[in-house]
Design a protein around this motif. Structure first.
Motif, PDB file in Angstrom:
ATOM      1  N   GLU A   1      -2.294  36.817  41.609  1.00  0.00           N
ATOM      2  CA  GLU A   1      -0.917  36.588  42.063  1.00  0.00           C
ATOM      3  C   GLU A   1      -0.823  35.820  43.383  1.00  0.00           C
ATOM      4  OE1 GLU A   1       0.621  40.525  42.079  1.00  0.00           O
ATOM      5  OE2 GLU A   1       0.321  40.731  39.909  1.00  0.00           O
ATOM      6  N   ASN A   2      -1.910  35.699  44.070  1.00  0.00           N
ATOM      7  CA  ASN A   2      -1.851  35.020  45.373  1.00  0.00           C
ATOM      8  C   ASN A   2      -2.927  33.974  45.496  1.00  0.00           C
ATOM      9  OD1 ASN A   2      -1.062  38.077  45.743  1.00  0.00           O
ATOM     10  ND2 ASN A   2       0.151  36.851  47.154  1.00  0.00           N
ATOM     11  N   ARG A   3      -3.147  33.251  44.405  1.00  0.00           N
ATOM     12  CA  ARG A   3      -4.236  32.284  44.411  1.00  0.00           C
ATOM     13  C   ARG A   3      -4.043  31.248  45.506  1.00  0.00           C
ATOM     14  NH1 ARG A   3      -4.696  30.603  38.675  1.00  0.00           N
ATOM     15  NH2 ARG A   3      -3.637  28.714  39.365  1.00  0.00           N
ATOM     16  N   GLN A   4      -2.813  30.808  45.651  1.00  0.00           N
ATOM     17  CA  GLN A   4      -2.531  29.796  46.664  1.00  0.00           C
ATOM     18  C   GLN A   4      -2.930  30.270  48.063  1.00  0.00           C
ATOM     19  OE1 GLN A   4       1.590  28.618  47.014  1.00  0.00           O
ATOM     20  NE2 GLN A   4       1.054  26.512  46.479  1.00  0.00           N
ATOM     21  N   PHE A   5      -2.515  31.474  48.381  1.00  0.00           N
ATOM     22  CA  PHE A   5      -2.849  32.006  49.701  1.00  0.00           C
ATOM     23  C   PHE A   5      -4.358  32.109  49.891  1.00  0.00           C
ATOM     24  CE2 PHE A   5      -4.001  35.866  52.125  1.00  0.00           C
ATOM     25  CZ  PHE A   5      -3.669  35.397  53.376  1.00  0.00           C
ATOM     26  N   TRP A   6      -5.059  32.569  48.875  1.00  0.00           N
ATOM     27  CA  TRP A   6      -6.503  32.728  49.033  1.00  0.00           C
ATOM     28  C   TRP A   6      -7.209  31.394  49.142  1.00  0.00           C
ATOM     29  CZ3 TRP A   6      -8.126  36.925  50.971  1.00  0.00           C
ATOM     30  CH2 TRP A   6      -7.438  38.116  50.722  1.00  0.00           C
ATOM     31  N   ARG A   7      -6.640  30.385  48.460  1.00  0.00           N
ATOM     32  CA  ARG A   7      -7.201  29.045  48.642  1.00  0.00           C
ATOM     33  C   ARG A   7      -7.059  28.618  50.096  1.00  0.00           C
ATOM     34  NH1 ARG A   7      -4.941  26.409  44.149  1.00  0.00           N
ATOM     35  NH2 ARG A   7      -3.741  25.048  45.500  1.00  0.00           N
TER      36      ARG A   7
ATOM     37  N   LEU B   1     -14.058  33.337  44.463  1.00  0.00           N
ATOM     38  CA  LEU B   1     -14.274  31.922  44.772  1.00  0.00           C
ATOM     39  C   LEU B   1     -14.046  31.040  43.550  1.00  0.00           C
ATOM     40  CD1 LEU B   1     -15.224  30.150  47.163  1.00  0.00           C
ATOM     41  CD2 LEU B   1     -17.486  30.200  46.139  1.00  0.00           C
ATOM     42  N   THR B   2     -14.661  31.399  42.448  1.00  0.00           N
ATOM     43  CA  THR B   2     -14.518  30.588  41.237  1.00  0.00           C
ATOM     44  C   THR B   2     -13.085  30.587  40.748  1.00  0.00           C
ATOM     45  OG1 THR B   2     -16.728  31.309  40.651  1.00  0.00           O
ATOM     46  CG2 THR B   2     -15.479  30.134  38.968  1.00  0.00           C
ATOM     47  N   TYR B   3     -12.516  31.773  40.686  1.00  0.00           N
ATOM     48  CA  TYR B   3     -11.169  31.871  40.132  1.00  0.00           C
ATOM     49  C   TYR B   3     -10.146  31.139  40.988  1.00  0.00           C
ATOM     50  CZ  TYR B   3      -6.871  33.794  38.279  1.00  0.00           C
ATOM     51  OH  TYR B   3      -5.625  33.926  37.741  1.00  0.00           O
ATOM     52  N   ILE B   4     -10.321  31.225  42.282  1.00  0.00           N
ATOM     53  CA  ILE B   4      -9.354  30.610  43.177  1.00  0.00           C
ATOM     54  C   ILE B   4      -9.404  29.091  43.110  1.00  0.00           C
ATOM     55  CG2 ILE B   4      -8.864  30.226  45.606  1.00  0.00           C
ATOM     56  CD1 ILE B   4      -9.655  33.227  45.970  1.00  0.00           C
ATOM     57  N   PHE B   5     -10.615  28.566  43.001  1.00  0.00           N
ATOM     58  CA  PHE B   5     -10.719  27.106  43.061  1.00  0.00           C
ATOM     59  C   PHE B   5     -10.888  26.436  41.702  1.00  0.00           C
ATOM     60  CE2 PHE B   5     -11.562  28.170  47.455  1.00  0.00           C
ATOM     61  CZ  PHE B   5     -10.813  27.208  48.089  1.00  0.00           C
ATOM     62  N   ALA B   6     -11.246  27.178  40.708  1.00  0.00           N
ATOM     63  CA  ALA B   6     -11.409  26.571  39.382  1.00  0.00           C
ATOM     64  C   ALA B   6     -10.918  27.526  38.305  1.00  0.00           C
ATOM     65  CB  ALA B   6     -12.872  26.183  39.151  1.00  0.00           C
TER      66      ALA B   6
ATOM     67  N   ILE C   1     -20.884  34.884  33.050  1.00  0.00           N
ATOM     68  CA  ILE C   1     -19.908  34.760  34.128  1.00  0.00           C
ATOM     69  C   ILE C   1     -20.219  35.752  35.240  1.00  0.00           C
ATOM     70  CG2 ILE C   1     -17.489  35.113  34.757  1.00  0.00           C
ATOM     71  CD1 ILE C   1     -16.707  33.979  32.044  1.00  0.00           C
ATOM     72  N   MET C   2     -20.450  36.996  34.841  1.00  0.00           N
ATOM     73  CA  MET C   2     -20.789  38.029  35.825  1.00  0.00           C
ATOM     74  C   MET C   2     -22.013  37.615  36.630  1.00  0.00           C
ATOM     75  SD  MET C   2     -18.856  40.831  35.671  1.00  0.00           S
ATOM     76  CE  MET C   2     -19.956  42.164  36.169  1.00  0.00           C
ATOM     77  N   PHE C   3     -23.008  37.165  35.927  1.00  0.00           N
ATOM     78  CA  PHE C   3     -24.258  36.788  36.592  1.00  0.00           C
ATOM     79  C   PHE C   3     -24.041  35.651  37.591  1.00  0.00           C
ATOM     80  CE2 PHE C   3     -27.903  33.835  36.552  1.00  0.00           C
ATOM     81  CZ  PHE C   3     -28.824  34.637  37.188  1.00  0.00           C
ATOM     82  N   SER C   4     -23.388  34.594  37.151  1.00  0.00           N
ATOM     83  CA  SER C   4     -23.245  33.451  38.051  1.00  0.00           C
ATOM     84  C   SER C   4     -22.305  33.773  39.212  1.00  0.00           C
ATOM     85  CB  SER C   4     -22.778  32.206  37.286  1.00  0.00           C
ATOM     86  OG  SER C   4     -21.493  32.424  36.755  1.00  0.00           O
ATOM     87  N   ASN C   5     -21.333  34.646  38.968  1.00  0.00           N
ATOM     88  CA  ASN C   5     -20.454  35.045  40.069  1.00  0.00           C
ATOM     89  C   ASN C   5     -21.186  35.872  41.114  1.00  0.00           C
ATOM     90  OD1 ASN C   5     -18.191  33.708  39.260  1.00  0.00           O
ATOM     91  ND2 ASN C   5     -17.311  35.448  38.174  1.00  0.00           N
TER      92      ASN C   5
END
Lengths: 210, 210
Positions: free
Chosen positions: A104-110, A184-189, B173-177
């Motif tokens: 819900e706050n991806r923008q902020f975390w970016r 990190l992954t979710y926020i940026f990709a 995914i878990m592993f690379s994260n």
DNA sequence: TAACTTTGACCGACCGTTCAATCAAAAAAA
DNA sequence: TTTTTTTGATTGAACGGTCGGTCAAAGTTA
């Protein structure tokens, strides 16, 4: 129309500040602090550059305002018992809340990641120097420390039921690193995380560490 | 003394370039790309600002040179079979190599994260636009894709021996994260990882995912 | 009119880049 | 060897451009 009371004026002013902050959040999180100019923000907020300085004394203050606002928003209603200890159900709930928070706050975390990386704040965000950041009425540093303690307690208690080579600290490190990497992954990709795998990852994390 | 051959001149020039690159790496990784000025780098390298441009055509080219050099250095001798499939032992060796890579090139990885975050390169680092980055003689993009494929294969094969609700993609995914999160923490806050926990984390990761 | 909001031209600082000028040393000439 | 010429590494002033921040003036409201 009746004349406006001072409070209503204050309300209008706060609305405008909020608008500016939203626009600034968008730009900061997309392009970082340095690459975002006051002019850009003003243009996109539909006001002039000069007027920006009626609402915020500097670019830095604008950034700080955004961070503090988001921190308070995010952590409102994000209060697992800080005194008592976590049960398994509470632990599961905690994980799910953390993931919701990212979603819900991806923008902020970016923004947080970008700004941290740009200015070496990463090392300082949880240290004494950054005591200006508040989570509600609590310094961010203390808030984080409490969270850490809560988690550590959980893994230590869990350790009493596991086999001999179980190490709570290592387990804790593994757990928080998985969370961080996911963030990190979710926020940026986020395109790497269609909903299906988002949820599967949450379930897998719970299964592995609960 | 005999006169210098052209090769020797070339050698001196390369040495000087290397010196500049080392200084620049230090500054870029500590303060990021924008915050580091050509002047700072020149001063610390003991030369004038203008001379920088005899060795590198621009600040951007200097950065690219550093990244390419480090990528080649790092991935030299980092070649698990790319055609064949990974055995369990090879998987374990792979993990250990990855962690060694982080430990030995922390400065470079700090630069990568900082620069990525500053310029939105994170999303692009593995995309077509960044085809200029080479790992040895291979575009970084292809190199990464190969690595990914290798890992995915491993987890799919492993899946055949696990229970029904094992999902190779989720596991992957878990592993690379976990790896990514570890990298982030270790690179920017290594004091959180005394050697003892560094090694314990590696072992735990191998135990969990082998 | 008086009190305020809002504007955008302007300022000073800074930064990446260029380039004319310098000069020690290598090469060529004497 | 001694003298002259050439080279290319090196310098730092200068340039064009950007950006955060300021402020006198124009606009607006009451």
């Amino acid at each position: 129309m009746s004349p406006r009371t001072p409070d209503q004026f204050e309300g209008i002013r706060e609305e405008k500040k909020a608008l500016i902050m939203n626009v600034a959040l968008e730009h900061f999180s997309d392009h970082g602090f340095h690459a975002t100019t006051i002019n850009h923000i003003a243009k996109h907020a539909g006001i002039s550059k000069g007027l920006m300085y009626n609402y915020f004394r500097s670019k830095e203050e604008l950034l700080a305002a955004i961070i503090n606002r988001s921190l308070s928003q995010i952590y409102t209603g994000f209060n697992p018992d800080r005194d008592s200890h976590l049960t398994e159900q509470e632990f599961e709930l905690f994980i799910r809340k953390v993931f919701d928070m990212f979603r819900e706050n991806r923008q902020f975390w970016r923004l947080i990641y970008r700004v941290m990386m740009q200015r070496g704040v990463y090392e300082n965000l949880l240290s004494d120097q950054s005591s200006s950041y508040m989570v509600g009425d609590m310094p961010l540093k203390d808030f984080s420390a409490d969270m850490m303690r809560l988690m550590t307690d959980y893994f230590i208690r869990k350790g009493e039921k596991e086999d001999a080579d179980y190490d709570p600290i290592t387990e804790m490190i593994m757990f928080s690193n998985t969370l961080k990497g996911f963030a990190l992954t979710y926020i940026f990709a986020p395109e790497q995380y269609p909903d299906e795998y988002f949820n599967k990852t949450v379930d897998a994390l719970i299964k592995k560490y609960r």
